[in-house]
Design an enzyme around this catalytic site. Structure first.
Site, PDB file in Angstrom:
ATOM      1  CE  LYS A  99       1.419   2.187   3.126  1.00  0.00           C
ATOM      2  NZ  LYS A  99       2.200   1.708   4.141  1.00  0.00           N
ATOM      3  CB  SER A 112      -0.367   1.115  -0.457  1.00  0.00           C
ATOM      4  OG  SER A 112       0.074   0.684   0.916  1.00  0.00           O
TER       5      SER A 112
END
Ligand code: NAD
Length: 290
Positions: A169, A94
């Site tokens: 995300k 991420s």
């Protein structure tokens, strides 16, 4: 298929394990030692990211943060220095959507394909091969990546072009972070008001307040089971990405900013390596001064 896997932490280790169990040849690299169970299962440990890239048709990354991905891709002995012709790079970390677009451009300029494919579902999702995966990249690159992603995840969505997986995300982390704070405040209030928080959680499960966060993180809060899981330090990084995006777009995300600050306070107190459900400890400190 020959698959490289770099970043064998809480998430990467079980994810690489699934690829090995499916019969792929998996080349492994992490900073310290590669865990013995992966090697016993058939994984091949190599000394550098470059060596992993040289051996692999597909290179998967599962690293903590944007600078880590940049270093592994473009640093000394990095992936880009030894990428095979026509290779595929899948970044499941991420990280920043903006940096991702730049990394994707540099990798595709070398004739390779790029997919950003960050995940949600936590350690349990990684262990059970049940991750939710949000992908960015061209149709052709996503089509190549999909069979590999299916070994690690259940719901796999192609959001759009390179970087769009990371945008999804960041949105996910805003919703999760603010929900954790909401669950913490509810359960903390229950306890201070003299009601059993475990019974309150049970009662709310199934109503409009129900969520995976109420179930999983609520239980962790009640049991004070704060071994990660997902570290507060990593979650603050993700909310920082949301705040960067909000600044660039001139939009306000006031509650994201507040939870980002509360995570900073937790890190300052030494809780950064605890699971993000430990955010409830901020409320205890605010209430008692301890
Ligand atoms: P982690 O800190 O447990 O693991 C990261 C791994 O990367 C470590 O093994 C570390 O040694 C390795 N690493 C760091 N720099 C490296 C380098 N230069 N070369 C090789 N290896 C290197 O983190 P994690 O919890 O597994 O998270 C990984 C990513 O997945 C993060 O971006 C995180 O935000 C994301 N994520 C985590 C969870 C979770 O619940 N833990 C859930 C969803 C997404």
């Amino acid at each position: 298929m020959k698959i490289g896997f770099i970043g064998l932490g809480v998430m990467g280790r079980p994810m690489a394990g699934h690829l090995i169990a499916t019969g792929h040849n998996v080349f492994l690299h992490r900073v310290k030692e590669v865990s013995q169970d992966l090697v016993t299962a058939g994984g091949i440990a190599l000394d550098s990211a470059a060596a992993v890239a040289a051996a692999s048709e597909v290179v998967v990354l599962m690293l903590p943060d944007t600078p880590d991905v940049e270093e592994v891709l473009f640093g000394d002995h990095g992936v880009a220095s030894c990428l095979q012709d026509g290779a595929l790079v899948i970044d499941m970390s991420s990280i920043s959507p903006v940096a991702t677009r730049e990394f994707a451009a540099r990798i595709t300029a070398q004739g390779a394909d790029w997919v950003d494919a960050p995940v949600s579902g936590g350690e349990a999702g990684a262990k059970n091969a049940a991750l939710t995966i949000m992908a960015g990249g061209t149709e052709a690159a996503f089509a190549r990546a999909k069979p590999i992603l299916e070994v690690m995840g259940k719901r796999i969505t192609h959001i759009g072009s390179a970087g769009d997986g990371q945008v999804a995300k960041v949105c996910n982390q805003v919703i999760v972070g603010l929900t954790i704070e909401a669950v913490a405040e509810g359960l903390f209030l229950a306890a201070r008001a003299g009601a059993d928080p475990a019974r309150v959680r049970e009662a709310l499960t199934g109503g409009f307040a129900d969520s995976a966060i109420l179930k999983v993180h609520g239980e962790r809060m009640i049991d004070e089971a704060f071994a990660p899981g997902f570290r507060i330090a990593l979650h603050r990084k993700d909310l920082g990405l949301a705040i960067d995006a909000a600044r660039a777009l001139d939009v306000a995300l006031p509650n994201t900013a507040m939870v980002h600050q509360l995570m900073g306070a937790a890190i300052g107190r030494g809780d950064g390596d605890l699971d993000h459900s430990a955010l409830i400890r901020n409320l205890q400190v605010l209430a008692s001064g301890e």
